[in-house]
Design a protein around this motif. Structure first.
Motif, PDB file in Angstrom:
ATOM      1  N   UNK A   5       0.850  -1.190   0.000  1.00  0.00           N
ATOM      2  CA  UNK A   5       0.000   0.000   0.000  1.00  0.00           C
ATOM      3  C   UNK A   5       0.878   1.230   0.000  1.00  0.00           C
ATOM      4  N   UNK A   6       0.784   2.090  -0.951  1.00  0.00           N
ATOM      5  CA  UNK A   6      -0.012   1.959  -2.168  1.00  0.00           C
ATOM      6  C   UNK A   6       0.555   0.850  -3.048  1.00  0.00           C
ATOM      7  N   UNK A   7      -0.286   0.279  -3.889  1.00  0.00           N
ATOM      8  CA  UNK A   7       0.174  -0.844  -4.716  1.00  0.00           C
ATOM      9  C   UNK A   7       1.282  -0.439  -5.688  1.00  0.00           C
ATOM     10  N   UNK A   8       2.141  -1.384  -5.966  1.00  0.00           N
ATOM     11  CA  UNK A   8       3.219  -1.165  -6.934  1.00  0.00           C
ATOM     12  C   UNK A   8       2.632  -1.094  -8.341  1.00  0.00           C
ATOM     13  N   UNK A   9       3.390  -0.513  -9.284  1.00  0.00           N
ATOM     14  CA  UNK A   9       2.924  -0.468 -10.678  1.00  0.00           C
ATOM     15  C   UNK A   9       2.716  -1.881 -11.227  1.00  0.00           C
ATOM     16  N   UNK A  10       1.751  -2.021 -12.093  1.00  0.00           N
ATOM     17  CA  UNK A  10       1.491  -3.323 -12.711  1.00  0.00           C
ATOM     18  C   UNK A  10       2.562  -3.636 -13.751  1.00  0.00           C
ATOM     19  N   UNK A  11       2.565  -4.861 -14.216  1.00  0.00           N
ATOM     20  CA  UNK A  11       3.519  -5.280 -15.243  1.00  0.00           C
ATOM     21  C   UNK A  11       3.291  -4.541 -16.561  1.00  0.00           C
ATOM     22  N   UNK A  12       2.088  -4.009 -16.775  1.00  0.00           N
ATOM     23  CA  UNK A  12       1.782  -3.283 -18.004  1.00  0.00           C
ATOM     24  C   UNK A  12       2.135  -1.796 -17.914  1.00  0.00           C
ATOM     25  N   UNK A  13       2.442  -1.311 -16.726  1.00  0.00           N
ATOM     26  CA  UNK A  13       2.749   0.112 -16.531  1.00  0.00           C
ATOM     27  C   UNK A  13       4.118   0.461 -17.093  1.00  0.00           C
ATOM     28  N   UNK A  14       4.262   1.698 -17.527  1.00  0.00           N
ATOM     29  CA  UNK A  14       5.556   2.168 -18.037  1.00  0.00           C
ATOM     30  C   UNK A  14       6.619   2.154 -16.939  1.00  0.00           C
ATOM     31  N   UNK A  15       6.213   2.344 -15.689  1.00  0.00           N
ATOM     32  CA  UNK A  15       7.167   2.364 -14.582  1.00  0.00           C
ATOM     33  C   UNK A  15       7.213   1.038 -13.823  1.00  0.00           C
ATOM     34  N   UNK A  32      13.002 -10.866  -9.152  1.00  0.00           N
ATOM     35  CA  UNK A  32      11.567 -10.992  -9.377  1.00  0.00           C
ATOM     36  C   UNK A  32      10.885  -9.845  -8.653  1.00  0.00           C
ATOM     37  N   UNK A  33      10.093  -9.084  -9.385  1.00  0.00           N
ATOM     38  CA  UNK A  33       9.363  -7.975  -8.804  1.00  0.00           C
ATOM     39  C   UNK A  33       7.976  -8.437  -8.384  1.00  0.00           C
ATOM     40  N   UNK A  34       7.349  -7.695  -7.461  1.00  0.00           N
ATOM     41  CA  UNK A  34       6.055  -8.126  -6.933  1.00  0.00           C
ATOM     42  C   UNK A  34       4.940  -8.071  -7.968  1.00  0.00           C
ATOM     43  N   UNK A  35       5.185  -7.424  -9.099  1.00  0.00           N
ATOM     44  CA  UNK A  35       4.178  -7.397 -10.165  1.00  0.00           C
ATOM     45  C   UNK A  35       4.370  -8.559 -11.150  1.00  0.00           C
ATOM     46  N   UNK A  36       5.284  -9.487 -10.825  1.00  0.00           N
ATOM     47  CA  UNK A  36       5.492 -10.669 -11.657  1.00  0.00           C
ATOM     48  C   UNK A  36       6.530 -10.509 -12.740  1.00  0.00           C
ATOM     49  N   UNK A  37       7.175  -9.352 -12.819  1.00  0.00           N
ATOM     50  CA  UNK A  37       8.193  -9.096 -13.839  1.00  0.00           C
ATOM     51  C   UNK A  37       9.533  -9.677 -13.386  1.00  0.00           C
ATOM     52  N   UNK A  38      10.194 -10.403 -14.277  1.00  0.00           N
ATOM     53  CA  UNK A  38      11.573 -10.822 -14.052  1.00  0.00           C
ATOM     54  C   UNK A  38      12.462  -9.755 -14.661  1.00  0.00           C
ATOM     55  N   UNK A  45      13.772  -7.663 -19.608  1.00  0.00           N
ATOM     56  CA  UNK A  45      12.669  -8.051 -18.741  1.00  0.00           C
ATOM     57  C   UNK A  45      11.867  -9.174 -19.378  1.00  0.00           C
ATOM     58  N   UNK A  46      11.297 -10.007 -18.529  1.00  0.00           N
ATOM     59  CA  UNK A  46      10.344 -11.018 -18.952  1.00  0.00           C
ATOM     60  C   UNK A  46       9.055 -10.722 -18.195  1.00  0.00           C
ATOM     61  N   UNK A  47       8.001 -10.396 -18.946  1.00  0.00           N
ATOM     62  CA  UNK A  47       6.725 -10.039 -18.339  1.00  0.00           C
ATOM     63  C   UNK A  47       5.934 -11.297 -18.001  1.00  0.00           C
ATOM     64  N   UNK A  48       4.986 -11.200 -17.066  1.00  0.00           N
ATOM     65  CA  UNK A  48       4.227 -12.384 -16.650  1.00  0.00           C
ATOM     66  C   UNK A  48       3.485 -13.091 -17.785  1.00  0.00           C
ATOM     67  N   UNK A  51       5.821 -11.980 -22.625  1.00  0.00           N
ATOM     68  CA  UNK A  51       6.471 -11.008 -23.512  1.00  0.00           C
ATOM     69  C   UNK A  51       7.868 -10.703 -23.017  1.00  0.00           C
ATOM     70  N   UNK A  52       8.762 -10.441 -23.955  1.00  0.00           N
ATOM     71  CA  UNK A  52      10.148 -10.111 -23.650  1.00  0.00           C
ATOM     72  C   UNK A  52      10.380  -8.640 -23.952  1.00  0.00           C
TER      73      UNK A  52
END
Length: 68
Positions: A5-15, A32-38, A45-48, A51-52
């Motif tokens: 809280x506040x939530x971290x940016x999602x894997x689709x966010x620019x940041x 590994x980030x809490x939004x699932x991004x490696x 980066x490897x998105x959840x 996508x690369x």
């Protein structure tokens, strides 16, 4: 996935890279980030969803070279 809280940016966010690390393995070159991004040490980066994102480190290191 993120419980912060506040939530971290999602894997689709620019940041997306500013999300908190939940696992960090510098000896292997990834986190590994809490939004699932490696996130890899070369800035790739490897998105959840599979996508690369190609490495995107700055080309200009700011180093000044001198003639010998």
């Amino acid at each position: 996935m993120c419980q912060h809280q506040p939530p971290c940016p999602t894997a689709e966010s620019a940041d997306r890279e500013s999300a908190r690390r939940v696992a960090h393995h510098p000896e292997q070159g990834w986190s590994l980030l809490c939004n699932g991004v490696l996130l890899f040490e070369d800035t790739g980066e490897l998105l959840p969803d599979g996508r690369v994102i190609a490495p995107h480190r700055p080309l200009d290191t700011g180093q000044v070279t001198t003639a010998a």
